[in-house]
Design a protein around this motif. Structure first.
Motif, PDB file in Angstrom:
ATOM      1  N   LEU A 154      13.852 -12.737  45.001  1.00 26.80           N
ATOM      2  CA  LEU A 154      13.244 -13.119  46.271  1.00 26.80           C
ATOM      3  C   LEU A 154      14.300 -13.345  47.344  1.00 26.80           C
ATOM      4  O   LEU A 154      14.087 -13.062  48.521  1.00 26.80           O
ATOM      5  CB  LEU A 154      12.412 -14.401  46.087  1.00 26.80           C
ATOM      6  CG  LEU A 154      11.121 -14.268  45.279  1.00 26.80           C
ATOM      7  CD1 LEU A 154      10.511 -15.638  45.031  1.00 26.80           C
ATOM      8  CD2 LEU A 154      10.111 -13.378  46.001  1.00 26.80           C
ATOM      9  N   LEU A 155      15.457 -13.850  46.921  1.00 28.85           N
ATOM     10  CA  LEU A 155      16.513 -14.154  47.874  1.00 28.85           C
ATOM     11  C   LEU A 155      17.431 -12.969  48.141  1.00 28.85           C
ATOM     12  O   LEU A 155      18.422 -13.099  48.861  1.00 28.85           O
ATOM     13  CB  LEU A 155      17.359 -15.321  47.344  1.00 28.85           C
ATOM     14  CG  LEU A 155      16.677 -16.679  47.245  1.00 28.85           C
ATOM     15  CD1 LEU A 155      17.617 -17.694  46.629  1.00 28.85           C
ATOM     16  CD2 LEU A 155      16.201 -17.152  48.603  1.00 28.85           C
ATOM     17  N   GLU A 156      17.103 -11.814  47.587  1.00 30.81           N
ATOM     18  CA  GLU A 156      18.013 -10.678  47.651  1.00 30.81           C
ATOM     19  C   GLU A 156      18.410 -10.327  49.084  1.00 30.81           C
ATOM     20  O   GLU A 156      19.574 -10.065  49.376  1.00 30.81           O
ATOM     21  CB  GLU A 156      17.397  -9.463  46.960  1.00 30.81           C
ATOM     22  CG  GLU A 156      18.332  -8.288  46.845  1.00 30.81           C
ATOM     23  CD  GLU A 156      17.773  -7.207  45.936  1.00 30.81           C
ATOM     24  OE1 GLU A 156      18.253  -6.068  46.031  1.00 30.81           O
ATOM     25  OE2 GLU A 156      16.860  -7.487  45.143  1.00 30.81           O
ATOM     26  N   SER A 157      17.439 -10.338  49.994  1.00 35.04           N
ATOM     27  CA  SER A 157      17.747 -10.010  51.393  1.00 35.04           C
ATOM     28  C   SER A 157      18.709 -11.030  51.993  1.00 35.04           C
ATOM     29  O   SER A 157      19.672 -10.675  52.680  1.00 35.04           O
ATOM     30  CB  SER A 157      16.465  -9.960  52.227  1.00 35.04           C
ATOM     31  OG  SER A 157      15.634  -8.908  51.811  1.00 35.04           O
ATOM     32  N   GLY A 158      18.454 -12.313  51.727  1.00 34.86           N
ATOM     33  CA  GLY A 158      19.341 -13.350  52.240  1.00 34.86           C
ATOM     34  C   GLY A 158      20.715 -13.291  51.615  1.00 34.86           C
ATOM     35  O   GLY A 158      21.727 -13.505  52.294  1.00 34.86           O
ATOM     36  N   LEU A 159      20.763 -12.996  50.336  1.00 32.93           N
ATOM     37  CA  LEU A 159      22.041 -12.820  49.658  1.00 32.93           C
ATOM     38  C   LEU A 159      22.848 -11.715  50.319  1.00 32.93           C
ATOM     39  O   LEU A 159      24.025 -11.884  50.649  1.00 32.93           O
ATOM     40  CB  LEU A 159      21.802 -12.458  48.182  1.00 32.93           C
ATOM     41  CG  LEU A 159      21.688 -13.594  47.170  1.00 32.93           C
ATOM     42  CD1 LEU A 159      21.169 -13.044  45.844  1.00 32.93           C
ATOM     43  CD2 LEU A 159      23.016 -14.283  46.969  1.00 32.93           C
ATOM     44  N   GLN A 160      22.202 -10.580  50.525  1.00 33.56           N
ATOM     45  CA  GLN A 160      22.911  -9.431  51.094  1.00 33.56           C
ATOM     46  C   GLN A 160      23.434  -9.748  52.482  1.00 33.56           C
ATOM     47  O   GLN A 160      24.547  -9.364  52.848  1.00 33.56           O
ATOM     48  CB  GLN A 160      21.998  -8.205  51.124  1.00 33.56           C
ATOM     49  CG  GLN A 160      22.704  -6.948  51.606  1.00 33.56           C
ATOM     50  CD  GLN A 160      21.981  -5.693  51.178  1.00 33.56           C
ATOM     51  OE1 GLN A 160      21.029  -5.726  50.419  1.00 33.56           O
ATOM     52  NE2 GLN A 160      22.441  -4.565  51.655  1.00 33.56           N
ATOM     53  N   HIS A 161      22.631 -10.468  53.260  1.00 38.36           N
ATOM     54  CA  HIS A 161      23.049 -10.823  54.618  1.00 38.36           C
ATOM     55  C   HIS A 161      24.322 -11.668  54.584  1.00 38.36           C
ATOM     56  O   HIS A 161      25.262 -11.427  55.348  1.00 38.36           O
ATOM     57  CB  HIS A 161      21.919 -11.589  55.308  1.00 38.36           C
ATOM     58  CG  HIS A 161      22.073 -11.715  56.785  1.00 38.36           C
ATOM     59  ND1 HIS A 161      22.070 -10.645  57.636  1.00 38.36           N
ATOM     60  CD2 HIS A 161      22.241 -12.805  57.575  1.00 38.36           C
ATOM     61  CE1 HIS A 161      22.214 -11.056  58.888  1.00 38.36           C
ATOM     62  NE2 HIS A 161      22.334 -12.367  58.865  1.00 38.36           N
ATOM     63  N   GLY A 162      24.366 -12.660  53.693  1.00 44.63           N
ATOM     64  CA  GLY A 162      25.537 -13.513  53.583  1.00 44.63           C
ATOM     65  C   GLY A 162      26.761 -12.760  53.087  1.00 44.63           C
ATOM     66  O   GLY A 162      27.874 -12.973  53.562  1.00 44.63           O
ATOM     67  N   LEU A 163      26.537 -11.854  52.141  1.00 48.47           N
ATOM     68  CA  LEU A 163      27.652 -11.085  51.604  1.00 48.47           C
ATOM     69  C   LEU A 163      28.220 -10.146  52.655  1.00 48.47           C
ATOM     70  O   LEU A 163      29.434  -9.955  52.746  1.00 48.47           O
ATOM     71  CB  LEU A 163      27.189 -10.294  50.378  1.00 48.47           C
ATOM     72  CG  LEU A 163      26.579 -11.133  49.246  1.00 48.47           C
ATOM     73  CD1 LEU A 163      26.118 -10.237  48.109  1.00 48.47           C
ATOM     74  CD2 LEU A 163      27.567 -12.168  48.749  1.00 48.47           C
ATOM     75  N   GLU A 164      27.350  -9.553  53.460  1.00 44.30           N
ATOM     76  CA  GLU A 164      27.815  -8.684  54.540  1.00 44.30           C
ATOM     77  C   GLU A 164      28.662  -9.474  55.534  1.00 44.30           C
ATOM     78  O   GLU A 164      29.705  -9.001  56.003  1.00 44.30           O
ATOM     79  CB  GLU A 164      26.632  -8.043  55.248  1.00 44.30           C
ATOM     80  CG  GLU A 164      25.930  -6.959  54.429  1.00 44.30           C
ATOM     81  CD  GLU A 164      24.650  -6.487  55.084  1.00 44.30           C
ATOM     82  OE1 GLU A 164      24.204  -7.132  56.063  1.00 44.30           O
ATOM     83  OE2 GLU A 164      24.079  -5.489  54.618  1.00 44.30           O
ATOM     84  N   ALA A 165      28.213 -10.692  55.853  1.00 47.89           N
ATOM     85  CA  ALA A 165      28.941 -11.515  56.809  1.00 47.89           C
ATOM     86  C   ALA A 165      30.348 -11.826  56.291  1.00 47.89           C
ATOM     87  O   ALA A 165      31.336 -11.745  57.024  1.00 47.89           O
ATOM     88  CB  ALA A 165      28.191 -12.817  57.082  1.00 47.89           C
ATOM     89  N   THR A 166      30.424 -12.172  55.003  1.00 49.62           N
ATOM     90  CA  THR A 166      31.724 -12.509  54.416  1.00 49.62           C
ATOM     91  C   THR A 166      32.648 -11.302  54.406  1.00 49.62           C
ATOM     92  O   THR A 166      33.840 -11.400  54.720  1.00 49.62           O
ATOM     93  CB  THR A 166      31.541 -13.025  52.980  1.00 49.62           C
ATOM     94  OG1 THR A 166      30.625 -14.125  52.989  1.00 49.62           O
ATOM     95  CG2 THR A 166      32.856 -13.500  52.396  1.00 49.62           C
ATOM     96  N   SER A 167      32.106 -10.136  54.059  1.00 47.08           N
ATOM     97  CA  SER A 167      32.944  -8.942  53.940  1.00 47.08           C
ATOM     98  C   SER A 167      33.445  -8.454  55.296  1.00 47.08           C
ATOM     99  O   SER A 167      34.489  -7.799  55.385  1.00 47.08           O
ATOM    100  CB  SER A 167      32.179  -7.816  53.236  1.00 47.08           C
ATOM    101  OG  SER A 167      31.091  -7.348  54.022  1.00 47.08           O
ATOM    102  N   GLU A 168      32.706  -8.792  56.360  1.00 44.39           N
ATOM    103  CA  GLU A 168      33.090  -8.316  57.691  1.00 44.39           C
ATOM    104  C   GLU A 168      34.114  -9.207  58.379  1.00 44.39           C
ATOM    105  O   GLU A 168      34.802  -8.771  59.303  1.00 44.39           O
ATOM    106  CB  GLU A 168      31.837  -8.217  58.577  1.00 44.39           C
ATOM    107  CG  GLU A 168      30.899  -7.082  58.173  1.00 44.39           C
ATOM    108  CD  GLU A 168      29.586  -7.127  58.930  1.00 44.39           C
ATOM    109  OE1 GLU A 168      29.452  -7.981  59.831  1.00 44.39           O
ATOM    110  OE2 GLU A 168      28.692  -6.315  58.623  1.00 44.39           O
ATOM    111  N   LEU A 169      34.232 -10.470  57.936  1.00 42.12           N
ATOM    112  CA  LEU A 169      35.169 -11.373  58.590  1.00 42.12           C
ATOM    113  C   LEU A 169      36.600 -11.102  58.136  1.00 42.12           C
ATOM    114  O   LEU A 169      36.833 -10.838  56.957  1.00 42.12           O
ATOM    115  CB  LEU A 169      34.807 -12.828  58.268  1.00 42.12           C
ATOM    116  CG  LEU A 169      33.652 -13.430  59.050  1.00 42.12           C
ATOM    117  CD1 LEU A 169      33.395 -14.847  58.575  1.00 42.12           C
ATOM    118  CD2 LEU A 169      33.938 -13.437  60.547  1.00 42.12           C
ATOM    119  N   PRO A 170      37.560 -11.164  59.059  1.00 37.94           N
ATOM    120  CA  PRO A 170      38.964 -10.981  58.664  1.00 37.94           C
ATOM    121  C   PRO A 170      39.357 -11.986  57.582  1.00 37.94           C
ATOM    122  O   PRO A 170      39.167 -13.192  57.743  1.00 37.94           O
ATOM    123  CB  PRO A 170      39.721 -11.242  59.973  1.00 37.94           C
ATOM    124  CG  PRO A 170      38.722 -10.951  61.060  1.00 37.94           C
ATOM    125  CD  PRO A 170      37.397 -11.363  60.506  1.00 37.94           C
ATOM    126  N   GLY A 171      39.858 -11.492  56.471  1.00 45.43           N
ATOM    127  CA  GLY A 171      40.282 -12.360  55.385  1.00 45.43           C
ATOM    128  C   GLY A 171      39.168 -12.859  54.504  1.00 45.43           C
ATOM    129  O   GLY A 171      39.417 -13.571  53.523  1.00 45.43           O
TER     130      GLY A 171
END
Length: 241
Positions: free
Chosen positions: A179-196
């Motif tokens: 159920l949380l898959e969409s929210g998980l993906q959103h958070g993971l994308e945010a982390t991967s896009e930030l420098p470092g």
């Protein structure tokens, strides 16, 4: 060409799915506010370039999620937020640009995932350890080729988390992960896009994996909590930028 046919979902969704998403996103975002009336079927059908029957079926889908209340000869009213099924996967997905909702998802993850990691350290089987290891290895491989491999990195990261929840041995926790898959993906994308961001979180994933594999429940819970808190910081930084 109208905004619907040119939208980001494009040809990758069925027509029914596209209409449901179009309407759902506008209800959730407040374009169609709580207790307001949706435009009538004819107007929506003309705007979207679909049949009135297509609009009707999409409205039924939203009604099943508690978002709207269609009434014959009266029209369709947007229901108060308290009536919405906020744990529906599509409804979660429609909130992905809402910082407050994403924050609530992260808080829910902080409640659930460290406990799941603790259980996983006690219950994980060899197949699940192998799956988590494979997901971690894929993350490490694609991390070296970011941002070109960002989609592949996020997919591997998501597989890691979903396997961790499954390894808890609790079917309700596993279902919650889906159920949380969409929210998980959103958070993971945010982390991967930030420098470092990846450099900080990749070792944390390794710490979770090692603690689960070695059967260390307390260490697994601590490592998982630290990982999610780092993701929350990344989300906050992304929102502020």
């Amino acid at each position: 060409m109208n905004s619907f046919s040119a939208g980001p979902l494009g040809r990758h969704r069925t027509m029914h799915g596209r209409v449901v998403d179009w309407l759902g996103e506008r209800v959730v975002s407040g374009v169609y506010a709580e207790n307001s009336q949706l435009p009538n079927e004819s107007d929506l059908a003309a705007q979207l370039g679909v049949s009135r029957g297509g609009v009707r079926e999409a409205v039924k889908a939203l009604a099943a999620k508690g978002l709207v209340d269609p009434r014959p000869r009266i029209g369709t009213r947007v229901l108060p937020r308290s009536s919405w099924n906020l744990m529906d996967r599509q409804v979660i997905g429609w909130h992905n640009t809402d910082p407050a909702f994403v924050r609530d998802l992260l808080e829910l993850r902080l409640i659930v995932e460290p406990g799941a990691a603790r259980l996983a350290a006690e219950r994980v089987d060899s197949e699940q350890v192998e799956a988590m290891s494979a997901a971690y290895d894929a993350m490490a491989e694609h991390a070296a080729r970011l941002p070109q491999d960002s989609e592949e990195f996020v997919a591997a990261d998501l597989a890691f988390h979903l396997t961790l929840l499954r390894a808890s041995g609790n079917q309700l926790v596993e279902q919650l992960g889906r159920l949380l898959e969409s929210g998980l993906q959103h958070g993971l994308e945010a982390t991967s896009e930030l420098p470092g961001g990846v450099e900080r979180t990749l070792p944390m994933h390794r710490a979770v994996l090692d603690a689960v594999r070695r059967g260390r429940p307390d260490a697994a819970a601590r490592a998982c909590r630290k990982l999610i808190e780092t993701t929350a910081d990344a989300m906050a930084a992304r929102t502020e930028s």
